[in-house]
Motif scaffolding. Structure first.
Motif, short mmCIF file in Angstrom:
data_model
loop_
_atom_site.label_atom_id
_atom_site.label_comp_id
_atom_site.label_asym_id
_atom_site.label_seq_id
_atom_site.Cartn_x
_atom_site.Cartn_y
_atom_site.Cartn_z
N VAL A 154 45.77 -16.15 -13.88
CA VAL A 154 44.67 -15.21 -13.68
C VAL A 154 44.51 -14.87 -12.20
N ILE A 155 44.60 -15.88 -11.35
CA ILE A 155 44.50 -15.64 -9.90
C ILE A 155 45.63 -14.73 -9.43
N GLY A 156 46.83 -14.98 -9.94
CA GLY A 156 47.96 -14.11 -9.59
C GLY A 156 47.74 -12.67 -10.03
N ILE A 157 47.17 -12.47 -11.23
CA ILE A 157 46.88 -11.12 -11.71
C ILE A 157 45.83 -10.45 -10.84
N ILE A 158 44.83 -11.21 -10.43
CA ILE A 158 43.79 -10.65 -9.55
C ILE A 158 44.41 -10.11 -8.27
N TRP A 159 45.30 -10.89 -7.65
CA TRP A 159 45.91 -10.43 -6.40
C TRP A 159 46.86 -9.27 -6.64
N LEU A 160 47.57 -9.26 -7.76
CA LEU A 160 48.46 -8.14 -8.07
C LEU A 160 47.67 -6.84 -8.19
N LEU A 161 46.57 -6.88 -8.93
CA LEU A 161 45.72 -5.69 -9.06
C LEU A 161 45.12 -5.31 -7.71
N ALA A 162 44.76 -6.31 -6.91
CA ALA A 162 44.19 -6.03 -5.59
C ALA A 162 45.19 -5.28 -4.72
N PHE A 163 46.43 -5.73 -4.71
CA PHE A 163 47.45 -5.06 -3.89
C PHE A 163 47.74 -3.65 -4.39
N LEU A 164 47.75 -3.47 -5.71
CA LEU A 164 48.01 -2.14 -6.26
C LEU A 164 46.89 -1.16 -5.90
N LEU A 165 45.66 -1.61 -5.98
CA LEU A 165 44.54 -0.73 -5.68
C LEU A 165 44.42 -0.44 -4.18
N ALA A 166 44.84 -1.37 -3.35
CA ALA A 166 44.77 -1.17 -1.89
C ALA A 166 45.96 -0.39 -1.35
N PHE A 167 47.03 -0.30 -2.12
CA PHE A 167 48.27 0.32 -1.63
C PHE A 167 48.08 1.75 -1.12
N PRO A 168 47.37 2.64 -1.85
CA PRO A 168 47.27 4.03 -1.34
C PRO A 168 46.69 4.13 0.06
N GLN A 169 45.66 3.35 0.35
CA GLN A 169 45.06 3.46 1.68
C GLN A 169 45.99 2.94 2.76
N GLY A 170 46.74 1.88 2.46
CA GLY A 170 47.73 1.41 3.42
C GLY A 170 48.87 2.39 3.60
N TYR A 171 49.28 3.00 2.51
CA TYR A 171 50.41 3.94 2.55
C TYR A 171 50.10 5.17 3.39
#
Length: 411
Positions: A154-171
């Motif tokens: 579950v913790i791994g899924i939380i971080w995966l979703l976090a990175f996916l949602l933050a990706f556009p702003q970093g990109y």
């Protein structure tokens, strides 16, 4: 986390062919040295307390086997996210806000706009997971609980979703050159009325603030009603009341943690939402002080949780005393005594029935061995009686355990 500097906002709007809000790129946000020094102390305090406190929290949980529960694994994830954000972004935010100039290169510009969103997402959804775990433990105690492996997934899924949602702003983060300085900003694809930026902002506000807080609020409301307004007929033993008191303490602690997070981040979300309705406010000179205060409050949310744990939880208090035993006012003897008391008390509360039953069985077995052979039938009769009563005792144990997550809580 969005880039909040007024000049960067102005440049972004111009670059996207929106209305110009200022006729100059000159840096009007220059503060006297004494103001910079005061803000530096305030932001430095946040970094020091947050990093040290959250690292100690992670050590207390990971270095002590008894502390490795489902709830505490999520607390480790929460502590890691907050310590990381404090260490990697707080000082950078401060220097950028004070000088209005980016010193850290394009790669860190992208990281600076990417990681805080991921960290905040991981923080709030760790709190959400804890709230749902407490809900299941108290409202549906007979349902299977998460295992350690499932918790890590579950913790791994939380971080995966976090990175996916933050990706556009970093990109879409870029560096732009102004006369005499560089700025870091998020340059969304060109579109009328900056639709991409607005859509992303409002989606993130819902996903990392309002939605999880709504879920947490509903879960703790039901849990609170169950713990504070419900009584169990026929069970008024001291042990029962001790268990309920312990459950209430844990729920109170987590409610305080969530409320602290919500209060610290509310001004931040209001600040960035208003820029789409009153952009002229963000070109006033006073806005820099407002931004520094709001950003400090948001960043300070990373340092309160260790203080809350230490004040409201015996075991964390023990751990902090041990970690800071080099301080003159913390004695090793006090630490050892509290640790032994806490461990024994929790173990006794979680296994009172088991110990009682084992002692009864051992006593009967010893008594049967010491008796004469002709009394063997009596011993067997006693054994049968104990077995026949096992179902009722088992039922009592099931009810008691179904109403208590004591052995799995932090207290």
């Amino acid at each position: 986390m969005e880039n909040a500097l007024p000049v960067a906002e102005e440049l972004q709007r111009r670059w996207l062919h929106n209305a110009s809000l200022n006729e100059s790129y000159a840096n009007q946000f220059v503060q006297p040295p004494w103001q910079v020094a005061l803000w530096a102390v305030a932001y430095g305090l946040v970094v020091a307390v947050s990093v040290v406190g959250n690292v100690v929290v992670m050590w207390i949980i990971l270095a002590h086997k008894r502390m490795r529960t489902v709830t505490n694994y999520f607390l480790v994830n929460l502590a890691f996210a907050e310590a990381s954000m404090a260490a990697f972004n707080t000082v950078v935010n401060f220097t950028y806000a004070v000088h209005n100039e980016w010193y850290y290169g394009l790669l860190y510009c992208k990281f600076h706009n990417f990681f805080p969103i991921a960290a905040v997402f991981a923080s709030i959804y760790s709190m959400t997971a804890i709230a749902l775990d407490r809900y299941m433990a108290i409202i549906h105690p007979l349902q299977p609980r998460l295992s350690a492996t499932a918790t890590k997934v579950v913790i791994g899924i939380i971080w995966l979703l976090a990175f996916l949602l933050a990706f556009p702003q970093g990109y879409y983060s870029v560096m732009e050159e102004l006369p005499g300085r560089l700025v870091c900003l998020v340059a969304w694809p060109e579109h009328d009325a900056n639709a991409y930026g607005k859509t992303y902002h409002f989606c993130m506000t819902v996903l990392i603030y309002f939605l999880p807080l709504l879920v947490i609020g509903c879960a703790y409301t039901v849990v609170g009603i169950t713990l504070w307004a419900s009584e169990i007929p026929g069970d008024s033993s001291d042990r029962y009341h001790e268990q309920v008191s312990a459950k209430r303490k844990v729920v109170k602690m987590m409610i305080i943690v969530v409320c602290t997070f919500a209060l610290c981040w509310l001004p931040y979300h209001i600040y960035f939402t208003l820029q789409y309705f009153n952009p002229e406010w963000y070109l006033q000179k006073f806005i820099q002080q407002v931004y520094l205060a709001i950003m400090w409050l948001a960043m300070s949310s990373t340092m309160y949780n260790p203080i809350i744990y230490c004040c409201l939880n015996d075991r964390f208090r023990v751990g902090f005393k041990h970690a800071f035993r080099w301080c003159p006012f913390v004695s090793a003897g006090e630490y050892e005594g509290l640790e032994m008391k806490s461990a024994r008390y929790l173990q006794t509360q979680s296994s009172t029935y088991k110990v009682s039953r084992v002692e009864t069985t051992v006593s009967l077995a010893v008594g049967a061995a010491d008796e004469e052979p002709e009394e063997g039938s009596k011993a067997r009769r006693l054994s049968v009686d104990v077995t026949s009563n096992g179902s009722s005792r088992s039922d009592s144990k099931t009810v008691s355990e179904s109403l208590s997550f004591y052995s799995n809580t932090l207290s």
